[in-house]
Scaffold this active site. Structure first.
Site, PDB file in Angstrom:
ATOM      1  N   MET A 171      -9.738  13.064   0.326  1.00  0.00           N
ATOM      2  CA  MET A 171     -11.143  13.390   0.552  1.00  0.00           C
ATOM      3  C   MET A 171     -11.977  12.114   0.483  1.00  0.00           C
ATOM      4  O   MET A 171     -12.169  11.536  -0.585  1.00  0.00           O
ATOM      5  CB  MET A 171     -11.610  14.434  -0.465  1.00  0.00           C
ATOM      6  N   VAL A 174     -17.605  14.706   6.019  1.00  0.00           N
ATOM      7  CA  VAL A 174     -17.523  16.104   6.416  1.00  0.00           C
ATOM      8  C   VAL A 174     -16.125  16.479   6.895  1.00  0.00           C
ATOM      9  O   VAL A 174     -15.641  17.591   6.615  1.00  0.00           O
ATOM     10  CB  VAL A 174     -18.587  16.415   7.500  1.00  0.00           C
ATOM     11  N   CYS A 217      -4.318   0.782   7.813  1.00  0.00           N
ATOM     12  CA  CYS A 217      -4.626   1.637   6.661  1.00  0.00           C
ATOM     13  C   CYS A 217      -3.808   2.921   6.699  1.00  0.00           C
ATOM     14  O   CYS A 217      -3.270   3.370   5.681  1.00  0.00           O
ATOM     15  CB  CYS A 217      -6.120   1.952   6.641  1.00  0.00           C
ATOM     16  N   CYS A 219     -14.533  -0.252   7.527  1.00  0.00           N
ATOM     17  CA  CYS A 219     -15.102   0.268   6.291  1.00  0.00           C
ATOM     18  C   CYS A 219     -15.374  -0.816   5.263  1.00  0.00           C
ATOM     19  O   CYS A 219     -16.322  -0.720   4.472  1.00  0.00           O
ATOM     20  CB  CYS A 219     -14.202   1.352   5.703  1.00  0.00           C
TER      21      CYS A 219
END
Length: 364
Positions: free
Chosen positions: A7, A11, A101, A197
């Site tokens: 998580m 969304v 990743c 990111c």
């Protein structure tokens, strides 16, 4: 099944976890702390490793009524993704950190730990589909072409796919947001993360400059004539047009593009756009989302996450993947991934090591 839901605080992963719960699985949520020094808040819609994201993930888990943990993988992420990214740019290549990743973190470090703890699968919010095939699970494109993420999952092996869940692959993004709102998830309207990111401000050149310092060199044309000097070759990528700061225009007045980057001499070579055309390429470290293909495979080859998929022929030459394109691609850079498809099914992928210009391929 016992399912570990990754998580991120967005969304997509929240709805993916909700669907796993609704399907009757025993779900535990986990947020991956990937930044050594996480910021409190995002910069606009960039990034996905802030304290705000961790709290959003925890609140979503509370709404779903599932256990929630934070796993600190910052050191592993730094070594396998961030350091790799910097090293690749320093070597004149253009890496895709999302591919790395998925390969090294989400479906190696996380999956390995999940299996060791007795979980059966890792669930993520990627837009891709898993289809039961004759030889096991097959990875397919999402039904939402705008959000399809099968390209960045092309490094997954058959064993990893057997322990993966992608509940959003059959949905469109608008429906996922509507579902999140209906479920009372506060992240229903949260902006998606974009770009890289760990470069929260979106300034990749600035990030690399802080990591690598100045590495001055020259910008030359194909004849070796010096056109300009630069502070760092890693600030360029193959296919780049803007920001070249050339001292003189081309003789024909046309724009020039980066054709190649030589990291040892720090030489950036520029030329006309047609010199970017590529008809063949070679890839290293091939990985297969199923059994290794035998002989020549007719397929489609995709070179960018949301780029065109070219009709192609591909085959293994020892440990090298050879790909001949039916039409030329433009601006293909070493370090990018080439992902092979059979219609919507992902066959496998490799890291591009070398390319053959269209003119050379036509003459050979």
């Amino acid at each position: 099944m016992r399912v570990l839901a990754a998580m991120s605080g967005g969304v997509d992963s929240a709805v993916a976890a909700a669907r796993a719960v609704e399907a009757g699985h025993d779900v535990t949520g986990v947020h991956l702390a990937l930044s050594r020094n996480p910021l409190s808040f995002r910069t606009g819609a960039r990034g996905c490793c802030t304290l705000e994201d961790s709290r959003d993930a925890r609140r979503a888990a509370d709404v779903l009524g599932i256990p929630f943990y934070v796993w600190d993988l910052a050191e592993r992420f730094q070594a396998d993704v961030v350091d790799d990214f910097v090293t690749e740019y320093a070597a004149g290549r253009t890496p895709n950190p999302c591919v790395r990743c998925n390969e090294k973190i989400k479906f190696t470090a996380v999956l390995d730990r999940a299996l060791a703890l007795g979980f059966d699968a890792v669930c993520t919010g990627h837009y891709a589909r898993l289809v039961d095939g004759a030889d096991g699970p097959e990875l397919h494109r999402s039904v939402d072409p705008e959000k399809d993420q099968s390209y960045v999952l092309g490094v997954l092996t058959a064993d990893q796919l057997a322990h993966a869940m992608f509940p959003l692959g059959g949905s469109h993004k608008t429906d996922v947001r509507d579902e999140a709102a209906a479920r009372g998830l506060a992240v229903a309207e949260k902006p998606d993360s974009h770009d890289i990111c760990f470069v929260a401000d979106g300034d990749t050149s600035g990030f690399l400059s802080r990591e690598l310092g100045e590495r001055p060199g020259t910008v030359v044309d194909e004849d070796g004539t010096v056109l300009a000097r630069h502070d760092a070759s890693y600030a360029f990528t193959v296919g780049q047009r803007r920001g070249l700061h050339l001292d003189r225009p081309a003789a024909d007045g046309r724009p020039r593009y980066v054709l190649s980057i030589e990291p040892v001499s720090r030489t950036v070579t520029v030329g006309p756009r047609e010199r970017l055309a590529v008809r063949a390429l070679a890839g290293t470290q091939p990985r297969w989302c199923g059994s290794k293909p035998a002989g020549v495979v007719r397929c489609r080859a995709q070179i960018r996450a949301h780029g065109e998929a070219f009709a192609a022929r591909a085959w293994l030459d020892g440990e090298t993947l050879r790909v001949d394109l039916a039409d030329h691609a433009v601006g293909v850079a070493p370090g990018q991934s080439v992902v092979l498809y059979d219609e919507s099914r992902v066959i496998g992928s490799a890291t591009i090591a070398d390319t053959v210009p269209a003119a050379v391929a036509a003459d050979s």
